[in-house]
Design a protein around this motif. Structure first.
Motif, PDB file in Angstrom:
ATOM      1  N   ARG A  59       2.569  -1.207 -10.323  1.00 23.94           N
ATOM      2  CA  ARG A  59       3.490  -2.063  -9.561  1.00 23.94           C
ATOM      3  C   ARG A  59       2.798  -2.664  -8.329  1.00 23.94           C
ATOM      4  O   ARG A  59       2.901  -3.868  -8.059  1.00 23.94           O
ATOM      5  N   ALA A  60       2.082  -1.825  -7.578  1.00 20.99           N
ATOM      6  CA  ALA A  60       1.384  -2.316  -6.389  1.00 20.99           C
ATOM      7  C   ALA A  60       0.277  -3.299  -6.769  1.00 20.99           C
ATOM      8  O   ALA A  60       0.071  -4.324  -6.108  1.00 20.99           O
ATOM      9  N   PHE A  61      -0.434  -2.990  -7.841  1.00 21.23           N
ATOM     10  CA  PHE A  61      -1.482  -3.883  -8.343  1.00 21.23           C
ATOM     11  C   PHE A  61      -0.913  -5.263  -8.656  1.00 21.23           C
ATOM     12  O   PHE A  61      -1.482  -6.293  -8.257  1.00 21.23           O
ATOM     13  N   LYS A  62       0.229  -5.285  -9.342  1.00 21.48           N
ATOM     14  CA  LYS A  62       0.841  -6.561  -9.756  1.00 21.48           C
ATOM     15  C   LYS A  62       1.313  -7.363  -8.546  1.00 21.48           C
ATOM     16  O   LYS A  62       1.108  -8.587  -8.479  1.00 21.48           O
ATOM     17  N   LEU A  63       1.950  -6.686  -7.583  1.00 24.97           N
ATOM     18  CA  LEU A  63       2.395  -7.376  -6.365  1.00 24.97           C
ATOM     19  C   LEU A  63       1.214  -8.004  -5.635  1.00 24.97           C
ATOM     20  O   LEU A  63       1.275  -9.154  -5.176  1.00 24.97           O
ATOM     21  N   ALA A  64       0.137  -7.238  -5.502  1.00 26.14           N
ATOM     22  CA  ALA A  64      -1.045  -7.730  -4.793  1.00 26.14           C
ATOM     23  C   ALA A  64      -1.700  -8.886  -5.532  1.00 26.14           C
ATOM     24  O   ALA A  64      -2.085  -9.896  -4.932  1.00 26.14           O
ATOM     25  N   GLU A  65      -1.803  -8.759  -6.849  1.00 27.86           N
ATOM     26  CA  GLU A  65      -2.443  -9.808  -7.636  1.00 27.86           C
ATOM     27  C   GLU A  65      -1.626 -11.099  -7.592  1.00 27.86           C
ATOM     28  O   GLU A  65      -2.184 -12.201  -7.476  1.00 27.86           O
ATOM     29  N   LEU A  98       0.831  -1.206   0.000  1.00 30.53           N
ATOM     30  CA  LEU A  98       0.000   0.000   0.000  1.00 30.53           C
ATOM     31  C   LEU A  98       0.868   1.259   0.000  1.00 30.53           C
ATOM     32  O   LEU A  98       0.540   2.260  -0.658  1.00 30.53           O
ATOM     33  N   ASP A  99       2.010   1.189   0.698  1.00 27.69           N
ATOM     34  CA  ASP A  99       2.924   2.344   0.768  1.00 27.69           C
ATOM     35  C   ASP A  99       3.438   2.759  -0.620  1.00 27.69           C
ATOM     36  O   ASP A  99       3.757   3.926  -0.847  1.00 27.69           O
ATOM     37  N   ILE A 100       3.523   1.810  -1.534  1.00 28.17           N
ATOM     38  CA  ILE A 100       4.041   2.104  -2.875  1.00 28.17           C
ATOM     39  C   ILE A 100       3.156   3.108  -3.612  1.00 28.17           C
ATOM     40  O   ILE A 100       3.647   3.981  -4.330  1.00 28.17           O
ATOM     41  N   SER A 101       1.842   2.987  -3.412  1.00 35.48           N
ATOM     42  CA  SER A 101       0.914   3.760  -4.250  1.00 35.48           C
ATOM     43  C   SER A 101      -0.091   4.602  -3.480  1.00 35.48           C
ATOM     44  O   SER A 101      -0.899   5.297  -4.096  1.00 35.48           O
ATOM     45  N   VAL A 119      -5.706  -5.443  -4.347  1.00 39.35           N
ATOM     46  CA  VAL A 119      -5.752  -5.411  -5.812  1.00 39.35           C
ATOM     47  C   VAL A 119      -6.722  -4.327  -6.279  1.00 39.35           C
ATOM     48  O   VAL A 119      -6.403  -3.489  -7.130  1.00 39.35           O
ATOM     49  N   ARG A 120      -7.916  -4.313  -5.690  1.00 44.20           N
ATOM     50  CA  ARG A 120      -8.961  -3.406  -6.144  1.00 44.20           C
ATOM     51  C   ARG A 120      -8.683  -1.943  -5.785  1.00 44.20           C
ATOM     52  O   ARG A 120      -9.116  -1.026  -6.501  1.00 44.20           O
ATOM     53  N   ALA A 121      -7.976  -1.718  -4.684  1.00 41.23           N
ATOM     54  CA  ALA A 121      -7.620  -0.339  -4.309  1.00 41.23           C
ATOM     55  C   ALA A 121      -6.795   0.305  -5.414  1.00 41.23           C
ATOM     56  O   ALA A 121      -7.026   1.462  -5.805  1.00 41.23           O
ATOM     57  N   ASN A 122      -5.834  -0.458  -5.945  1.00 40.21           N
ATOM     58  CA  ASN A 122      -4.991   0.048  -7.033  1.00 40.21           C
ATOM     59  C   ASN A 122      -5.728   0.025  -8.366  1.00 40.21           C
ATOM     60  O   ASN A 122      -5.635   0.961  -9.168  1.00 40.21           O
ATOM     61  N   LYS A 155      -8.470   9.821  -0.865  1.00 41.80           N
ATOM     62  CA  LYS A 155      -8.636   9.533   0.561  1.00 41.80           C
ATOM     63  C   LYS A 155      -9.922   8.762   0.842  1.00 41.80           C
ATOM     64  O   LYS A 155     -10.012   8.046   1.832  1.00 41.80           O
ATOM     65  N   ASN A 156     -10.913   8.899  -0.042  1.00 42.54           N
ATOM     66  CA  ASN A 156     -12.172   8.181   0.168  1.00 42.54           C
ATOM     67  C   ASN A 156     -12.263   6.899  -0.658  1.00 42.54           C
ATOM     68  O   ASN A 156     -13.347   6.333  -0.815  1.00 42.54           O
ATOM     69  N   ASN A 157     -11.136   6.443  -1.213  1.00 42.61           N
ATOM     70  CA  ASN A 157     -11.111   5.156  -1.925  1.00 42.61           C
ATOM     71  C   ASN A 157     -11.599   4.087  -0.941  1.00 42.61           C
ATOM     72  O   ASN A 157     -10.952   3.826   0.078  1.00 42.61           O
ATOM     73  N   PRO A 158     -12.761   3.449  -1.197  1.00 44.45           N
ATOM     74  CA  PRO A 158     -13.341   2.542  -0.191  1.00 44.45           C
ATOM     75  C   PRO A 158     -12.470   1.329   0.101  1.00 44.45           C
ATOM     76  O   PRO A 158     -12.456   0.828   1.233  1.00 44.45           O
ATOM     77  N   PHE A 159     -11.716   0.867  -0.901  1.00 43.16           N
ATOM     78  CA  PHE A 159     -10.850  -0.300  -0.710  1.00 43.16           C
ATOM     79  C   PHE A 159      -9.651   0.071   0.170  1.00 43.16           C
ATOM     80  O   PHE A 159      -9.247  -0.697   1.043  1.00 43.16           O
ATOM     81  N   ARG A 160      -9.103   1.251  -0.058  1.00 43.01           N
ATOM     82  CA  ARG A 160      -8.008   1.748   0.786  1.00 43.01           C
ATOM     83  C   ARG A 160      -8.476   1.890   2.240  1.00 43.01           C
ATOM     84  O   ARG A 160      -7.780   1.453   3.172  1.00 43.01           O
ATOM     85  N   LEU A 161      -9.643   2.523   2.457  1.00 41.15           N
ATOM     86  CA  LEU A 161     -10.155   2.730   3.816  1.00 41.15           C
ATOM     87  C   LEU A 161     -10.359   1.394   4.531  1.00 41.15           C
ATOM     88  O   LEU A 161     -10.050   1.262   5.720  1.00 41.15           O
ATOM     89  N   ALA A 162     -10.877   0.416   3.805  1.00 41.86           N
ATOM     90  CA  ALA A 162     -11.085  -0.911   4.403  1.00 41.86           C
ATOM     91  C   ALA A 162      -9.758  -1.539   4.805  1.00 41.86           C
ATOM     92  O   ALA A 162      -9.620  -2.070   5.913  1.00 41.86           O
ATOM     93  N   LEU A 163      -8.771  -1.466   3.923  1.00 42.34           N
ATOM     94  CA  LEU A 163      -7.464  -2.056   4.222  1.00 42.34           C
ATOM     95  C   LEU A 163      -6.808  -1.395   5.427  1.00 42.34           C
ATOM     96  O   LEU A 163      -6.218  -2.071   6.275  1.00 42.34           O
ATOM     97  N   GLU A 164      -6.886  -0.075   5.496  1.00 41.84           N
ATOM     98  CA  GLU A 164      -6.284   0.623   6.629  1.00 41.84           C
ATOM     99  C   GLU A 164      -6.910   0.174   7.943  1.00 41.84           C
ATOM    100  O   GLU A 164      -6.221   0.030   8.954  1.00 41.84           O
ATOM    101  N   ALA A 165      -8.209  -0.086   7.923  1.00 45.72           N
ATOM    102  CA  ALA A 165      -8.886  -0.563   9.132  1.00 45.72           C
ATOM    103  C   ALA A 165      -8.556  -2.021   9.426  1.00 45.72           C
ATOM    104  O   ALA A 165      -8.280  -2.386  10.578  1.00 45.72           O
TER     105      ALA A 165
END
Length: 462
Positions: free
Chosen positions: A414-420, A320-323, A388-391, A329-339
């Motif tokens: 890059r982050a998408f590929k690592l996650a996938e 997540l730090d990569i991207s 994957v979906r956040a990116n 800030k309201n990306n729902p996938f990002r918010l879920a991951l942070e929680a």
């Protein structure tokens, strides 16, 4: 079971897929048009994305009952039960009279989140496809965990629109019975109830047995669950969570919780409502109810699970730090991951608990071993899917707006590929290690419906 209830169970269609929000809304509108004498459709509120939240009112019984699907948007089994039950109620006066409730039915409470799961609703039902298209919001954005509460040092009043809509409905109808329709991704059947109803425990478990779906006899969903009977637990509110964290050394539990309480807690305090939750799996492995002894202690199994979880969280955070600086800030996938990766204090509390509790020194059952070593890895797959979906969502936004920022695109890709890659690798591992079956939707609807009928009938007479 009463003959009229058995006929209802026997008539469940052999559903092959889940309905989208639009399909559910259209079906409800059609039902109200076809049966105007006993069905009313009204808008109880709007979602954060301004989608109408529809509620069906069916019948005119002596008590009110409230049923809602998708309190978590990745849990659509209840929507199919409500789709079937609402139609049967509308066209069957004998059933309405026998049950003697006025029914308030909300098919998809978290409509916005449900839409973000629709890519897997039509199948194929595999571990990979489910996790790749999975969405579940952060706790402070979950419709059933943002009810207001003041408890010790926890003061939560940041209630979201969907929750306010449900609060208004509960305050207006003051239901005797609430059926909160949940399902787990993996495991077996289990229940949460407001208080003990021993007289129907065997009948509830028999409802699962008749459909050939095992009970979940592994680790409970939370370490502070109170078991009334095998696979039957006392309802959870946020207070138990707070007390558990406080007991095991978390100095400020309110900082770790970051959410409110739930509908069952709120409705019980407001008007004494009784809530039933029936949790059901999409997938199951027969080990989930195997009570024979495994070759590991329960303590070691839990500690390995915690180690695996912490390693996964480290990977998610570093990826997540990569991207993250390129994500809204309201990306729902990002918010879920942070929680979902903010687990350090909870993990430490659980380590203290299992090391000090003599119940964890015994040999684990096969069910407990399976839960800790394999089922928990499946649930981490879901976080990889969110990563994957956040990116992916940000890359899609760039493409849609013809944004040409090479550095941003490179970081997100890059982050998408690592996650996938991580998601696919874990999927391959679990496909080999978990001998799972996909439970037919018809069977899941049958269990959920039968348990609801049993509880509604019991509460009517007690």
């Amino acid at each position: 079971m009463k003959e009229i209830f058995q006929r209802l169970i026997d008539g469940i269609p052999d559903y092959k897929e889940f309905l989208t929000v639009e399909e559910m809304d259209n079906s409800s509108k059609k039902l109200a048009q076809e049966f105007p004498d006993c069905v009313e459709l009204f808008e109880m509120g709007r979602s954060r994305e301004n989608h109408p939240l529809y509620c069906l009112k069916i019948g005119n019984g002596s008590q009110n009952a409230l049923m809602f699907g998708c309190p978590h948007p990745n849990e659509p089994i209840g929507t199919m039960m409500l789709e079937y039950f609402s139609k049967e109620l509308a066209q069957n006066k004998e059933l309405r009279d026998e049950l003697d409730y006025t029914w308030y039915i909300v098919k998809a409470w978290d409509a916005d989140g449900t839409k973000l799961n629709e890519k897997w609703f039509k199948g194929p039902y595999t571990l990979y496809n489910y996790s790749r298209n999975f969405f579940r919001p952060a706790g402070h954005q979950q419709v059933d965990w943002t009810f207001p509460i003041d408890y010790k040092n926890l003061h939560f009043h940041d209630t979201i629109p969907e929750t306010k809509a449900m609060m208004g409905l509960i305050e207006r109808i003051r239901p005797k019975f609430i059926y909160s329709l949940h399902n787990a991704g993996f495991g077996g059947v289990y229940w949460y109830i407001t208080e003990e109803t021993k007289e129907i425990y065997d009948a509830m478990r028999e409802a699962a047995k008749k459909q050939g779906v095992p009970l979940n006899l592994g680790e409970p969903e939370a370490p502070y669950c109170v078991a009334y009977s095998p696979a039957i637990y006392q309802n959870l509110g946020i207070e138990q969570n707070y007390d558990y964290l406080e007991k095991y050394g978390v100095e400020h539990p309110e900082d770790s919780i970051k959410a409110g309480t739930c509908s069952s807690d709120y409705a019980q305090d407001l008007c004494g409502s009784f809530t039933l939750l029936t949790e059901l799996p999409y997938f199951y492995d027969k080990r989930i109810n195997d009570l024979s002894e495994a070759g590991i202690t329960r303590r070691d199994a839990v500690l390995i699970s915690l180690d695996n979880s912490e390693e996964a969280d480290k990977f998610i955070k570093s990826t997540l730090d990569i991207s993250i600086k390129y994500m809204k800030k309201n990306n729902p996938f990002r918010l879920a991951l942070e929680a979902f990766t903010d687990n350090a204090e909870r993990n430490e509390a659980e380590r203290k608990m299992v090391k000090g509790n003599p119940d964890f020194a015994k040999k684990a059952t096969v069910a407990e071993e399976f839960d800790n070593l394999l089922a928990t890895k499946f649930y981490k797959m879901l976080s990889y899917g969110l990563l994957v979906r956040a990116n992916e969502s940000e890359l899609e936004n760039m493409a849609a707006s013809n944004e040409d920022d090479k550095e941003k695109k490179e970081a997100l890709t890059r982050a998408f590929k690592l996650a996938e890659d991580r998601l696919k690798a874990l999927s391959v591992e679990l496909e080999e290690k978990i001998h799972y079956k996909v439970v037919p939707i018809k069977k899941l609807v049958a269990i959920q419906l039968e348990c609801g009928l049993l509880m509604a009938d019991y509460l009517k007479n007690n």
